[in-house]
Design a protein around this motif. Structure first.
Motif, short mmCIF file in Angstrom:
data_model
loop_
_atom_site.label_atom_id
_atom_site.label_comp_id
_atom_site.label_asym_id
_atom_site.label_seq_id
_atom_site.Cartn_x
_atom_site.Cartn_y
_atom_site.Cartn_z
N LEU A 24 0.82 -1.22 0.00
CA LEU A 24 0.00 0.00 0.00
C LEU A 24 0.86 1.27 0.00
N ILE A 35 -8.92 0.67 -2.84
CA ILE A 35 -8.59 -0.72 -2.53
C ILE A 35 -9.83 -1.59 -2.66
N THR A 67 -11.64 2.10 0.85
CA THR A 67 -11.66 0.64 0.76
C THR A 67 -13.06 0.09 0.50
#
Length: 361
Positions: A24, A35, A67
């Motif tokens: 990351l 993500i 995310t």
């Protein structure tokens, strides 16, 4: 309209937390901001799983990532929670939850009003009226986003025309869209079969940046996500460097290109003329800018698709006009100055009237 973004995928059930974090950090350095995170099993128990995922998601948040949690339907059973309560996933720090299975439309519409304000991500890889059905139940549109599937088994990815048709259903409604490309070095995916993880079958063996250029060039995809982990640093760097808003062709220069031709080719914004032709893509503004620069006849004058040519001194008013060859032809009044990399030539189909494009060596 949302700005175009790049994403990576993580599989914490199959990987190591510290390696995920290092990946990351690297992706963040090259401009990635989304993500796709897969939650396949919670066999270790609720608390342990929560601790692991929340540490990773919050670490990602500090780097500026949002995310999406991809949750297999059996996870809800294992955790003893229902789709009506997303607080467990919200508490982990996730921004979006991907619905792996579809409901009746009314259910998804209701879910889009979840009190945690999480985005509901829908599967885009079915060319049916799924989205319209959900929207017809007065869904909370700003909280709905779409993402295609990826296909680990060679030969099972989507064909291009089907992909386009399915994607248009979302794009026409102004829904944020995403699709997957595959790293040529990543070994980690959700299953034990991993022949790469692209959405489109035609992408499976292409360099990552060509896959991404293609998805952005369709004007149907807002976010391009690497499906497998871990992409190499070189792949992340090449993806981070691409122009997300106009096609930039990778070219090799001819040995006898001169300074004026090089300047015209590499240091100008090219625009395809609005009144297009089948023979070539014409970038005509440059000939006005360089009309006083001499350009002697040189090199070869037999052209193939993907060659880039510039009018020489024998071309009168068209001297220093740049053209990209679409159909093979011969013309002594034009010098070949470069050729587009073979893997990228299919992208010429995406340069329409008035489209902007550039070249890089």
């Amino acid at each position: 309209m949302t700005k175009r973004t790049l994403g990576v995928s993580l599989y914490p059930d199959h990987s190591n937390l510290n390696e995920d974090k290092d990946y990351l950090k690297l992706a963040s350095k090259y401009g990635f901001s989304r993500i796709f995170m897969s939650m396949l099993e919670v066999s270790e128990g609720k608390e342990k799983v929560a601790a692991k995922f929340s540490e990773l998601i919050n670490f990602a948040k500090e780097l500026g990532f949002s995310t999406t949690l991809d949750i297999a339907p059996n996870i809800f059973d294992q955790l003893g929670i229902s789709y009506d309560d997303l607080s467990f996933f919200h508490d982990l720090g996730a921004d979006s939850i991907r619905l792996d299975q579809g409901f009746d439309g009314q259910k998804e519409a209701l879910l889009s009003f979840n009190p945690q304000n999480m985005n509901i991500e829908l599967n885009m890889s079915n060319d049916v009226a799924y989205l319209n059905n959900i929207l017809s139940y007065s869904a909370n549109k700003p909280f709905i986003q779409g993402c295609h599937n990826f296909y680990p088994q060679r030969g099972t990815g989507l064909p291009l025309n089907f992909f386009e048709s399915a994607s248009k259903r979302f794009k026409q409604q102004g829904i944020d869209t995403a699709a997957f490309i595959t790293s040529q070095s990543g070994k980690i995916g959700p299953w034990d079969i991993n022949d790469g993880l692209p959405t489109l079958e035609m992408h499976r063996d292409l360099p990552v940046e060509v896959q991404a250029k293609h998805l952005f060039a369709t004007n149907l995809i807002d976010c391009v996500i690497i499906g497998n982990a871990y992409a190499s640093e070189d792949e992340l760097r090449r993806l981070g460097a691409i122009n997300r808003y106009q096609l930039t062709f990778n070219v090799s220069l001819t040995k006898d290109i001169n300074d004026v031709e090089k300047e015209i080719l590499l240091n100008n914004q090219h625009v395809r003329r609005g009144d297009i032709t089948d023979l070539v893509i014409r970038s005509t503004e440059v000939r006005k800018k360089y009309k006083n620069d001499e350009n002697p006849v040189s090199g070869t004058h037999e052209f193939k698709r993907g060659d880039v040519v510039i009018g020489n001194d024998n071309f009168g008013k068209y001297k220093n006009e740049l053209q990209v060859v679409l159909q093979d032809h011969i013309d002594d009044r034009k010098n070949k100055v470069a050729e587009i990399k073979e893997t990228e030539r299919f992208l010429l189909d995406y340069v329409g009237p008035w489209d902007k494009f550039k070249f890089e060596e």
